[in-house]
Design a protein around this motif. Structure first.
Motif, PDB file in Angstrom:
ATOM      1  N   GLU A 120       0.844  -1.200   0.000  1.00 22.83           N
ATOM      2  CA  GLU A 120       0.000   0.000   0.000  1.00 22.83           C
ATOM      3  C   GLU A 120       0.878   1.248   0.000  1.00 22.83           C
ATOM      4  N   GLY A 121       0.843   1.969  -1.091  1.00 20.32           N
ATOM      5  CA  GLY A 121       1.637   3.180  -1.231  1.00 20.32           C
ATOM      6  C   GLY A 121       3.086   2.926  -1.590  1.00 20.32           C
ATOM      7  N   GLY A 122       3.465   1.654  -1.705  1.00 23.39           N
ATOM      8  CA  GLY A 122       4.849   1.298  -2.012  1.00 23.39           C
ATOM      9  C   GLY A 122       5.017   0.874  -3.457  1.00 23.39           C
ATOM     10  N   LYS A 123       6.159   0.295  -3.757  1.00 25.54           N
ATOM     11  CA  LYS A 123       6.489  -0.137  -5.114  1.00 25.54           C
ATOM     12  C   LYS A 123       7.016  -1.569  -5.061  1.00 25.54           C
ATOM     13  N   VAL A 124       6.413  -2.460  -5.823  1.00 24.48           N
ATOM     14  CA  VAL A 124       6.856  -3.855  -5.881  1.00 24.48           C
ATOM     15  C   VAL A 124       8.165  -3.920  -6.665  1.00 24.48           C
ATOM     16  N   VAL A 125       9.169  -4.558  -6.078  1.00 23.28           N
ATOM     17  CA  VAL A 125      10.460  -4.761  -6.735  1.00 23.28           C
ATOM     18  C   VAL A 125      10.474  -6.143  -7.380  1.00 23.28           C
ATOM     19  N   VAL A 126      10.097  -7.173  -6.601  1.00 22.59           N
ATOM     20  CA  VAL A 126       9.946  -8.538  -7.108  1.00 22.59           C
ATOM     21  C   VAL A 126       8.580  -9.029  -6.640  1.00 22.59           C
ATOM     22  N   GLU A 127       7.755  -9.405  -7.593  1.00 19.53           N
ATOM     23  CA  GLU A 127       6.399  -9.866  -7.281  1.00 19.53           C
ATOM     24  C   GLU A 127       6.454 -11.098  -6.389  1.00 19.53           C
ATOM     25  N   LEU A 128       5.485 -11.200  -5.528  1.00 21.07           N
ATOM     26  CA  LEU A 128       5.369 -12.293  -4.578  1.00 21.07           C
ATOM     27  C   LEU A 128       5.209 -13.633  -5.290  1.00 21.07           C
ATOM     28  N   GLY A 129       5.980 -14.634  -4.844  1.00 23.38           N
ATOM     29  CA  GLY A 129       5.868 -15.964  -5.432  1.00 23.38           C
ATOM     30  C   GLY A 129       7.000 -16.866  -4.970  1.00 23.38           C
ATOM     31  N   PRO A 130       6.915 -18.144  -5.324  1.00 28.15           N
ATOM     32  CA  PRO A 130       7.982 -19.073  -4.955  1.00 28.15           C
ATOM     33  C   PRO A 130       9.251 -18.801  -5.753  1.00 28.15           C
ATOM     34  N   GLN A 131      10.377 -19.050  -5.125  1.00 34.66           N
ATOM     35  CA  GLN A 131      11.681 -18.922  -5.770  1.00 34.66           C
ATOM     36  C   GLN A 131      12.452 -20.211  -5.494  1.00 34.66           C
ATOM     37  N   PHE A 132      13.524 -20.443  -6.215  1.00 30.85           N
ATOM     38  CA  PHE A 132      14.286 -21.680  -5.991  1.00 30.85           C
ATOM     39  C   PHE A 132      14.882 -21.721  -4.589  1.00 30.85           C
ATOM     40  N   PHE A 133      15.063 -20.566  -3.954  1.00 32.19           N
ATOM     41  CA  PHE A 133      15.663 -20.517  -2.623  1.00 32.19           C
ATOM     42  C   PHE A 133      14.639 -20.356  -1.506  1.00 32.19           C
ATOM     43  N   SER A 134      13.356 -20.230  -1.861  1.00 33.29           N
ATOM     44  CA  SER A 134      12.335 -19.993  -0.845  1.00 33.29           C
ATOM     45  C   SER A 134      10.958 -20.381  -1.373  1.00 33.29           C
ATOM     46  N   PRO A 135      10.116 -20.991  -0.523  1.00 30.15           N
ATOM     47  CA  PRO A 135       8.756 -21.320  -0.952  1.00 30.15           C
ATOM     48  C   PRO A 135       7.905 -20.077  -1.242  1.00 30.15           C
ATOM     49  N   MET A 136       8.226 -18.947  -0.571  1.00 28.89           N
ATOM     50  CA  MET A 136       7.497 -17.706  -0.816  1.00 28.89           C
ATOM     51  C   MET A 136       8.450 -16.537  -0.592  1.00 28.89           C
ATOM     52  N   TYR A 137       8.524 -15.660  -1.593  1.00 31.99           N
ATOM     53  CA  TYR A 137       9.452 -14.529  -1.548  1.00 31.99           C
ATOM     54  C   TYR A 137       8.839 -13.350  -2.273  1.00 31.99           C
ATOM     55  N   GLY A 138       9.091 -12.165  -1.770  1.00 31.88           N
ATOM     56  CA  GLY A 138       8.715 -10.935  -2.451  1.00 31.88           C
ATOM     57  C   GLY A 138       9.617  -9.816  -1.987  1.00 31.88           C
ATOM     58  N   SER A 139       9.812  -8.841  -2.841  1.00 33.32           N
ATOM     59  CA  SER A 139      10.640  -7.693  -2.502  1.00 33.32           C
ATOM     60  C   SER A 139       9.845  -6.433  -2.802  1.00 33.32           C
ATOM     61  N   ILE A 140       9.921  -5.490  -1.887  1.00 32.85           N
ATOM     62  CA  ILE A 140       9.095  -4.300  -2.004  1.00 32.85           C
ATOM     63  C   ILE A 140       9.824  -3.099  -1.435  1.00 32.85           C
ATOM     64  N   GLU A 141       9.570  -1.936  -2.005  1.00 33.83           N
ATOM     65  CA  GLU A 141      10.027  -0.680  -1.433  1.00 33.83           C
ATOM     66  C   GLU A 141       8.792  -0.013  -0.864  1.00 33.83           C
ATOM     67  N   ASP A 142       8.785   0.245   0.433  1.00 38.89           N
ATOM     68  CA  ASP A 142       7.575   0.779   1.056  1.00 38.89           C
ATOM     69  C   ASP A 142       7.407   2.274   0.766  1.00 38.89           C
ATOM     70  N   LYS A 143       6.307   2.833   1.222  1.00 35.23           N
ATOM     71  CA  LYS A 143       5.979   4.232   0.913  1.00 35.23           C
ATOM     72  C   LYS A 143       6.980   5.224   1.503  1.00 35.23           C
ATOM     73  N   PHE A 144       7.853   4.757   2.385  1.00 37.43           N
ATOM     74  CA  PHE A 144       8.882   5.621   2.959  1.00 37.43           C
ATOM     75  C   PHE A 144      10.231   5.452   2.261  1.00 37.43           C
ATOM     76  N   GLY A 145      10.298   4.542   1.269  1.00 31.26           N
ATOM     77  CA  GLY A 145      11.525   4.312   0.521  1.00 31.26           C
ATOM     78  C   GLY A 145      12.416   3.228   1.097  1.00 31.26           C
ATOM     79  N   LEU A 146      11.953   2.546   2.154  1.00 29.00           N
ATOM     80  CA  LEU A 146      12.721   1.464   2.758  1.00 29.00           C
ATOM     81  C   LEU A 146      12.489   0.171   1.976  1.00 29.00           C
ATOM     82  N   LYS A 147      13.581  -0.530   1.655  1.00 26.91           N
ATOM     83  CA  LYS A 147      13.485  -1.772   0.883  1.00 26.91           C
ATOM     84  C   LYS A 147      13.388  -2.972   1.822  1.00 26.91           C
ATOM     85  N   TRP A 148      12.468  -3.886   1.496  1.00 26.18           N
ATOM     86  CA  TRP A 148      12.223  -5.094   2.268  1.00 26.18           C
ATOM     87  C   TRP A 148      12.261  -6.300   1.344  1.00 26.18           C
ATOM     88  N   GLN A 149      12.838  -7.413   1.838  1.00 24.38           N
ATOM     89  CA  GLN A 149      12.739  -8.714   1.192  1.00 24.38           C
ATOM     90  C   GLN A 149      12.060  -9.631   2.190  1.00 24.38           C
TER      91      GLN A 149
END
Length: 132
Positions: free
Chosen positions: A100-129
């Motif tokens: 909400e108010g942020g920007k998706v960097v990597v869409e949510l979904g399974p990856q070879f290293f994780s059953p569920m992964y997503g990357s996002i930059e929140d509305k304050f500019g902080l990056k989360w994986q």
């Protein structure tokens, strides 16, 4: 658990070696882009083949993730917070809230290293994986 992730512009391996000389570093684990399984949605070019895709190190008892990135970096925007969850449902819930108010960097979904992964930059500019 939240683990800081530091991104480097292609010199992550050099940084790890430097920090090993400076600090009491333990539990070093390094995965290179060349070791990732083939993925048509994320082709690994020769120029990043030997760069660090993901690493975990412990400096003075604190765990850090470090990796190389192709994003343009400047001092101050090299930090990302990795949050490890017990379930994919938790990842999905937090991802939707941060979105909400942020920007998706990597869409949510399974990856070879994780059953569920997503990357996002929140509305304050902080990056989360977000990782399960």
């Amino acid at each position: 658990m939240i683990v800081p992730a530091i991104h480097f512009p292609g010199n992550c391996k050099e940084a790890i070696e430097f920090y090993q000389q400076v600090f009491d570093v333990t539990d070093v684990s390094i995965d290179y882009f060349r070791n990732a399984p083939p993925d048509p949605s994320f082709p690994v070019s020769e120029d990043i083949h030997d760069q660090v895709m993901h690493s975990e190190i412990t400096i003075c008892g604190s765990r850090l993730n470090m990796s190389d990135t192709q994003e343009k970096l400047a001092a101050g925007n090299m930090i990302c917070l990795n949050v490890f969850f017990q379930s994919g449902d938790e990842v999905c819930q937090v991802f939707q809230r941060l979105k909400e108010g942020g920007k998706v960097v990597v869409e949510l979904g399974p990856q070879f290293f994780s059953p569920m992964y997503g990357s996002i930059e929140d509305k304050f500019g902080l990056k989360w994986q977000l990782i399960s």
